[in-house]
Scaffold this active site. Structure first.
Site, PDB file in Angstrom:
ATOM      1  N   HIS A 308       0.842  -1.189   0.000  1.00 21.76           N
ATOM      2  CA  HIS A 308       0.000   0.000   0.000  1.00 21.76           C
ATOM      3  C   HIS A 308       0.873   1.233   0.000  1.00 21.76           C
ATOM      4  O   HIS A 308       1.927   1.238   0.630  1.00 21.76           O
ATOM      5  CB  HIS A 308      -0.933   0.020   1.226  1.00 21.76           C
ATOM      6  CG  HIS A 308      -2.088   0.948   1.036  1.00 21.76           C
ATOM      7  ND1 HIS A 308      -1.997   2.291   1.295  1.00 21.76           N
ATOM      8  CD2 HIS A 308      -3.334   0.728   0.565  1.00 21.76           C
ATOM      9  CE1 HIS A 308      -3.159   2.855   1.006  1.00 21.76           C
ATOM     10  NE2 HIS A 308      -3.986   1.939   0.557  1.00 21.76           N
ATOM     11  N   ASP A 365      -7.827  -5.114  -0.394  1.00 22.20           N
ATOM     12  CA  ASP A 365      -8.320  -5.793  -1.593  1.00 22.20           C
ATOM     13  C   ASP A 365      -8.102  -7.294  -1.558  1.00 22.20           C
ATOM     14  O   ASP A 365      -8.853  -8.048  -2.164  1.00 22.20           O
ATOM     15  CB  ASP A 365      -7.654  -5.195  -2.840  1.00 22.20           C
ATOM     16  CG  ASP A 365      -8.120  -3.783  -3.062  1.00 22.20           C
ATOM     17  OD1 ASP A 365      -9.316  -3.598  -3.252  1.00 22.20           O
ATOM     18  OD2 ASP A 365      -7.289  -2.866  -2.999  1.00 22.20           O
TER      19      ASP A 365
HETATM   20  N1  CMC Z   1       4.302  -7.575  -5.141  1.00 22.91           N
HETATM   21  C1  CMC Z   1       5.666  -7.618  -5.222  1.00 22.91           C
HETATM   22  N2  CMC Z   1       6.456  -6.538  -5.025  1.00 22.91           N
HETATM   23  C2  CMC Z   1       5.863  -5.380  -4.716  1.00 22.91           C
HETATM   24  C3  CMC Z   1       4.461  -5.258  -4.611  1.00 22.91           C
HETATM   25  C4  CMC Z   1       3.668  -6.408  -4.833  1.00 22.91           C
HETATM   26  N3  CMC Z   1       2.337  -6.354  -4.733  1.00 22.91           N
HETATM   27  N4  CMC Z   1       4.140  -3.977  -4.308  1.00 22.91           N
HETATM   28  C5  CMC Z   1       5.301  -3.314  -4.223  1.00 22.91           C
HETATM   29  N5  CMC Z   1       6.347  -4.148  -4.471  1.00 22.91           N
HETATM   30  C6  CMC Z   1       7.774  -3.822  -4.396  1.00 22.91           C
HETATM   31  C7  CMC Z   1       8.229  -2.999  -5.581  1.00 22.91           C
HETATM   32  O1  CMC Z   1       8.690  -3.814  -6.633  1.00 22.91           O
HETATM   33  C8  CMC Z   1       9.328  -2.163  -4.951  1.00 22.91           C
HETATM   34  O2  CMC Z   1      10.470  -2.990  -4.801  1.00 22.91           O
HETATM   35  P1  CMC Z   1      11.971  -2.341  -4.880  1.00 22.91           P
HETATM   36  O3  CMC Z   1      12.053  -1.410  -3.700  1.00 22.91           O
HETATM   37  O4  CMC Z   1      12.889  -3.524  -4.783  1.00 22.91           O
HETATM   38  O5  CMC Z   1      12.038  -1.634  -6.201  1.00 22.91           O
HETATM   39  C9  CMC Z   1       8.789  -1.867  -3.545  1.00 22.91           C
HETATM   40  O6  CMC Z   1       7.931  -2.978  -3.247  1.00 22.91           O
HETATM   41  C10 CMC Z   1       8.014  -0.555  -3.427  1.00 22.91           C
HETATM   42  O7  CMC Z   1       7.008  -0.543  -4.447  1.00 22.91           O
HETATM   43  P2  CMC Z   1       6.342   0.789  -5.056  1.00 22.91           P
HETATM   44  O8  CMC Z   1       5.711   0.450  -6.365  1.00 22.91           O
HETATM   45  O9  CMC Z   1       7.352   1.892  -5.037  1.00 22.91           O
HETATM   46  O10 CMC Z   1       5.238   1.120  -3.969  1.00 22.91           O
HETATM   47  P3  CMC Z   1       4.027   2.115  -4.155  1.00 22.91           P
HETATM   48  O11 CMC Z   1       3.755   2.676  -2.825  1.00 22.91           O
HETATM   49  O12 CMC Z   1       4.277   3.083  -5.260  1.00 22.91           O
HETATM   50  O13 CMC Z   1       2.844   1.165  -4.666  1.00 22.91           O
HETATM   51  C11 CMC Z   1       0.948  -0.256  -4.682  1.00 22.91           C
HETATM   52  C12 CMC Z   1       1.784   0.749  -3.880  1.00 22.91           C
HETATM   53  C13 CMC Z   1      -0.316  -0.580  -3.908  1.00 22.91           C
HETATM   54  C14 CMC Z   1       0.523   0.376  -6.046  1.00 22.91           C
HETATM   55  C15 CMC Z   1       1.795  -1.539  -4.927  1.00 22.91           C
HETATM   56  O14 CMC Z   1       2.173  -2.110  -3.691  1.00 22.91           O
HETATM   57  C16 CMC Z   1       1.057  -2.569  -5.786  1.00 22.91           C
HETATM   58  O15 CMC Z   1       1.138  -2.493  -7.007  1.00 22.91           O
HETATM   59  N6  CMC Z   1       0.337  -3.548  -5.147  1.00 22.91           N
HETATM   60  C17 CMC Z   1      -0.412  -4.529  -5.879  1.00 22.91           C
HETATM   61  C18 CMC Z   1      -1.747  -3.938  -6.318  1.00 22.91           C
HETATM   62  C19 CMC Z   1      -2.709  -3.742  -5.168  1.00 22.91           C
HETATM   63  O16 CMC Z   1      -2.925  -4.648  -4.357  1.00 22.91           O
HETATM   64  N7  CMC Z   1      -3.331  -2.555  -5.140  1.00 22.91           N
HETATM   65  C20 CMC Z   1      -4.320  -2.207  -4.116  1.00 22.91           C
HETATM   66  C21 CMC Z   1      -3.845  -1.130  -3.216  1.00 22.91           C
HETATM   67  S1  CMC Z   1      -4.903  -0.912  -1.800  1.00 22.91           S
HETATM   68  C22 CMC Z   1      -6.357  -0.287  -2.459  1.00 22.91           C
HETATM   69  C23 CMC Z   1      -6.493   1.176  -2.351  1.00 22.91           C
HETATM   70  O17 CMC Z   1      -6.388   1.738  -1.242  1.00 22.91           O
HETATM   71  O18 CMC Z   1      -6.744   1.760  -3.428  1.00 22.91           O
END
Ligand code: CMC
Length: 426
Positions: A308, A365
């Protein structure tokens, strides 16, 4: 309240610039950089707005580190376990919880507006079979404006509250109709003897003149999901709603844009993706392979339902839904291979260093996908359910923005990296 300032020093020239620090009720202090460009001649750059407060708000508070969420100062745990979605909706709109009479009259006002103009059915008819219900929903909400074109300016509080009731009451009906049309099923009109959430489940499941057996725990589970989604401060879809509203566009356009933003699988589309991913994994024997893919830097695969942007400890909504999922499985006697796969992924992710180090906990989710699946709600309806829950939040944010007299049209700037002038000189 401004009680201090921060000084930025331009290392090239030694020039100093002061920016006020604004004190919130709770949470991190905020540096007001609205005069940054005027004073320094430079823009600030913040990819994905990770350090930017885009507005002032009194609606929802999140402490991502502590895993805390409050609507109007009430803890989400209290609202989700002691109050209904209708109580929460009233709270978001009126900044107070309703008493018994206020709740009854609110319920009645919504019921009175829960039908849609019959001619809107032509719109549903125009969509191809198997159209995604989100496509139908976003179009139908935008189309509602055409039926109320004489009251789109909303200059009086009465007009605003009428609009709020209208949108909140009609979205479940539009949502249910979207589902029925996209599956070639006869539409079911609202049953005014049923509560808000019970009526929605009824419109999804019933057949004309048939009896539908809705279990109390099913209604409770869906109602809790609605409450947990009701607002989440300045997330992507709410920001979309606010950006559209800042242009003075009417709320039907703003909410329709919010629906579009919410559809993405990084946001409201995630719970549908959770189930699709579990189906793709197919068997507990394949879990290790997909965990390895999620951890592989060279693979874009992500575990849906984990991580998240704001919660870096745990998502309080996920904790509530985890308990609800366990109750539901017990009371409905559910045993599915998808649950087995989900349980194994959950167990590994909670103990694996890759996920722990990056604070990738199961999010709302992950559990809402499993619960909606257990309620036999088709997965293409999951994001629609999120919309129904989030609508009161969007409306409350729209109203708040409209009430701020110094509100400005949203107009971010950019870091331009394209070519300089390439126009031929002669
Ligand atoms: N599976 C594997 N690796 C992950 C995941 C995941 N679901 N999410 C983040 N990472 C890794 C990412 O590769 C990165 O690794 P590194 O530091 O080695 O490069 C690190 O964790 C940080 O990721 P980020 O993309 O910079 O994090 P963010 O805060 O921008 O993204 C997120 C948050 C929710 C978009 C992301 O965690 C994601 O894509 N999750 C899967 C989709 C999901 O479940 N979305 C629902 C979110 S909750 C609903 C809402 O409130 O809207």
């Amino acid at each position: 309240m401004v009680n201090n300032s921060i000084t930025v020093i331009d290392n090239r020239t030694g020039s100093k610039f002061d920016f006020p620090i604004v004190q919130p009720t709770i949470g991190p202090k905020v540096v007001d950089i609205s005069s940054f460009y005027k004073n320094t001649g430079m823009f600030t750059f913040d990819r994905g707005f990770t350090s930017t407060a885009s507005c002032r708000s009194r609606i929802t508070y999140i402490d991502g580190e502590a895993g805390k969420l409050m609507y109007r100062g009430y803890d989400i745990g209290y609202l989700a376990t002691k109050k209904t979605f209708l109580d929460t909706t009233y709270l978001l709109l009126h900044n107070k919880l309703p008493n018994k009479n206020q709740l009854a009259s609110f319920d009645l006002e919504l019921k009175k507006r829960s039908f849609i103009n019959e001619s809107m059915k032509k719109l549903f008819d125009a969509f191809p079979d198997n159209a995604h219900p989100m496509a139908i929903l976003s179009s139908a909400v935008a189309a509602l404006s055409a039926f109320y074109s004489d009251s789109l300016d909303m200059d009086t509080p009465e007009e605003v509250i009428e609009m709020a009731h209208r949108i909140i009451a009609k979205i479940p009906t539009i949502a249910a109709f979207s589902y029925r049309y996209s599956n070639g099923l006869p539409v079911i009109y609202p049953d005014l003897d049923k509560g808000f959430t019970e009526n929605f489940l009824y419109m999804i499941r019933a057949y004309p003149h048939g009896h539908v057996n809705l279990k109390l725990i099913e209604v409770e589970a869906l109602d809790t999901i609605f409450t947990l989604h009701a607002d989440h401060e300045q997330n992507a879809s709410t920001t979309a709603v606010r950006v559209v509203a800042s242009t003075q566009a009417h709320p039907y356009a703003a909410v329709s844009s919010g629906i579009g933003a919410l559809w993405g699988r990084a946001h409201g589309g995630a719970n549908e993706s959770v189930i699709r991913q579990l189906e793709m994994i197919g068997s507990v024997d394949n879990v290790d392979k997909f965990i390895a893919k999620a951890k592989d830097k060279n693979d874009s695969f992500r575990l849906m339902g984990f991580g998240h942007r704001v919660y870096k400890n745990f998502d309080p909504r996920a904790t509530i839904l985890k308990n609800l999922r366990d109750r539901l499985i017990h009371e409905l006697n559910i045993d599915s291979h998808l649950l087995e796969i989900a349980n194994k992924i959950e167990k590994i992710a909670l103990s694996d260093e890759y996920f722990i180090k990056r604070h990738l906990y199961p999010n709302i989710d992950f559990y809402s996908g499993l619960i909606l699946n257990a309620l036999k709600i088709p997965k293409e309806m999951f994001a629609v359910i999120f919309v129904m829950g989030r609508t009161p939040g969007w409306i409350a944010q729209w109203i708040e923005l409209k009430e701020q007299k110094d509100m400005k049209i949203a107009r971010p700037r950019q870091l331009y990296l394209g070519p300089n002038d390439r126009t031929p000189k002669n």
